[in-house]
Design an enzyme around this catalytic site. Structure first.
Site, PDB file in Angstrom:
ATOM      1  NE  ARG A  52      49.620   7.875  33.718  1.00 21.58           N
ATOM      2  CZ  ARG A  52      50.946   7.694  33.844  1.00 21.58           C
ATOM      3  NH1 ARG A  52      51.426   6.865  32.900  1.00 21.58           N
ATOM      4  NH2 ARG A  52      51.533   7.458  34.951  1.00 21.58           N
ATOM      5  CE1 TYR A 110      31.491  14.511  17.381  1.00 21.99           C
ATOM      6  CE2 TYR A 110      33.693  14.775  18.004  1.00 21.99           C
ATOM      7  CZ  TYR A 110      32.354  14.861  18.325  1.00 21.99           C
ATOM      8  OH  TYR A 110      32.059  15.634  19.513  1.00 21.99           O
ATOM      9  CG  ASP A 183      34.221   7.077  14.097  1.00 22.19           C
ATOM     10  OD1 ASP A 183      33.320   6.791  14.778  1.00 22.19           O
ATOM     11  OD2 ASP A 183      34.517   8.549  14.565  1.00 22.19           O
ATOM     12  CE  LYS A 208      28.684  11.175  20.814  1.00 17.91           C
ATOM     13  NZ  LYS A 208      29.680  11.273  19.519  1.00 17.91           N
TER      14      LYS A 208
HETATM   15  C1  PLP Z   1      30.698  11.737  19.228  1.00 14.66           C
HETATM   16  C2  PLP Z   1      31.681  11.102  18.006  1.00 14.66           C
HETATM   17  C3  PLP Z   1      32.991  11.151  18.407  1.00 14.66           C
HETATM   18  C4  PLP Z   1      33.525  11.905  19.315  1.00 14.66           C
HETATM   19  O1  PLP Z   1      33.247  10.945  20.845  1.00 14.66           O
HETATM   20  P1  PLP Z   1      33.470  11.703  22.236  1.00 14.66           P
HETATM   21  O2  PLP Z   1      32.944  10.607  23.038  1.00 14.66           O
HETATM   22  O3  PLP Z   1      32.258  12.668  22.238  1.00 14.66           O
HETATM   23  O4  PLP Z   1      34.633  12.179  22.239  1.00 14.66           O
HETATM   24  C5  PLP Z   1      33.682  10.343  17.293  1.00 14.66           C
HETATM   25  N1  PLP Z   1      33.236   9.962  16.284  1.00 14.66           N
HETATM   26  C6  PLP Z   1      31.878  10.206  15.761  1.00 14.66           C
HETATM   27  C7  PLP Z   1      31.265   9.561  14.825  1.00 14.66           C
HETATM   28  C8  PLP Z   1      30.981  10.770  16.917  1.00 14.66           C
HETATM   29  O5  PLP Z   1      29.574  10.844  16.727  1.00 14.66           O
END
Ligand code: PLP
Length: 394
Positions: A52, A110, A183, A208
């Site tokens: 952790r 998101y 992001d 992703k």
């Molecule tokens: C999918 C996504 C997230 C969240 O990611 P997870 O791994 O599903 O928690 C955050 N920002 C964007 C732009 C995303 O497409």
């Protein structure tokens, strides 16, 4: 060094224990303590003690991500890998915001980002947020208050692919003494490096494109070590949403081919976006690589590719969008994005989530389309046969 070289080599080395030329998977929770543990600095994350606080696979993945994000010139930049993209976004907000603080955030993000900033953090911690069209730096400037500590943008934005000028928004944030976090899940470090454009922190959902194979979840925040160390101390060690060693290992393996995959995602998405835009059965197409995209010129100037994500709708009601999706044979109806296989998800235009989306998204709904690595001709053919099944021949 080039992205392709970094993707292969960064974070990897000969394993001293076995001589293996790949980092092993270390499924251990604990690491050997020194003879006198009282000498340990418990907040020194560089010595693994407990997974952790930091573990082997986590650390190698973080090294790879920091190097990719900085083109190999890592300097003082570090990455914190966590259990999901949302865990990373939460860690960022949790670490840098306190009661009374204000955030300016893109009004297209998101969904969890929006819910954290507009519902959960205000109700639980008294943090407030103003959502603005971040593609307009003046709108960001106008929303700044004396208590603004953070500006958070998503570019390209999920699901509209709206582009924010990171450099311009960084100037606005810094003038106000606030941090800028970006992001960059849709772009990945291959298409844009927000830190080089002035952002303080970059967030990726590793689930992703960076993993790319749809078989692991993870998230990361990357920035100056003085910032990421605070995230480790507050949100990793004491909130605990750590990434599992196995997922870190899978994501590190997937990331090896990231530049190669992004090249194909971009090339195929361009072909499909142009084809859809020219099809009279299609209501609209949102893709930064189309000259009709509102920030096409900005994307061309500040990104090295337009990405693999697009949104569109067929000319029909919500039922027609569903029939179109059901008729697809190659493209899979599922959430998530950035996988090897093409994924599509229909979102109707009338929900609460649609309120801040552009007019055409609200009128027709949208199909968020993550263009995969199948041959583009097969994807073109699949879209065409599904359009014909739904609305008749072109
Ligand atoms: C999918 C996504 C997230 C969240 O990611 P997870 O791994 O599903 O928690 C955050 N920002 C964007 C732009 C995303 O497409």
């Amino acid at each position: 060094m080039h992205d392709e070289t970094l993707s292969v080599h960064a974070g990897n080395a000969v394993d001293p224990g076995t001589g293996a030329i790949r980092r092993p998977l270390v499924m251990a929770n604990s690491y050997a303590l020194p003879a006198d543990p009282s000498e340990l600095d418990w907040s020194d994350f560089s010595t693994p003690l407990y997974t952790r606080n930091g573990g082997a696979n986590q650390g190698w993945l973080e090294e790879k991500l920091a190097l990719l994000e900085t083109a190999g010139e890592r300097g003082d930049v570090d990455a914190v890998a966590l259990a999901s993209g949302v865990a990373a976004i939460h860690a960022l907000f949790f670490t840098f915001l306190r009661t009374g603080d204000h955030v300016v955030c893109s009004d297209v993000t998101y969904v969890a980002t929006r819910r954290l900033l507009t519902e959960l953090l205000p109700a639980k911690y008294g943090i407030t947020a103003t959502l603005v069209d971040s593609s307009d730096p003046e709108a960001v400037r106008a929303a700044i208050r004396p208590t603004t500590r953070l500006v958070h943008v998503e570019t390209p934005a999920n699901p509209t692919t709206r582009i924010t000028d990171v450099e311009a928004v960084a100037a606005v944030a810094h003038e106000a003494g606030a941090l800028l976090s970006v992001d960059a899940t849709f772009a990945t470090p291959v298409l844009q490096r927000p830190l080089a454009l002035g952002a303080d922190l970059v967030v990726h959902s590793l689930t992703k494109y960076i993993n790319g194979h749809g078989d692991a979840m993870g998230g990361a925040v990357i920035g100056d070590r003085s910032l990421t160390d605070r995230i480790r101390a507050d949100a990793q060690v004491d909130v605990g949403g750590v990434i599992s060693p196995f997922h870190a290992w899978l994501i590190m393996r997937g990331a090896v081919t990231l530049p190669l995959r992004m090249r194909q995602h971009c090339a195929s998405a361009q072909v499909l976006a142009e084809g859809l835009a020219a099809d009279p059965r299609v209501a609209y197409v949102a893709y930064p690589g189309l000259p009709s995209h509102p920030q096409h010129a900005l994307a061309a100037r500040t990104m090295t590719g337009f990405g693999g994500m697009l949104a569109f709708a067929v000319r029909g009601d919500s039922d027609a969008q569903n029939r179109f999706v059901a008729a697809l044979r190659v493209i899979t109806s599922a959430v998530s994005l950035g996988h090897d296989e093409s994924l599509i998800v229909h979102v109707a235009g009338d929900g609460e989530r649609a309120r801040s989306l552009p007019e055409e998204f609200r009128r027709w709904g949208h199909l968020r389309f993550s263009v995969g690595l199948e041959h583009p001709d097969d994807l073109v053919a699949d879209l065409d046969q599904a359009l014909t099944a739904t609305l008749g021949p072109r």
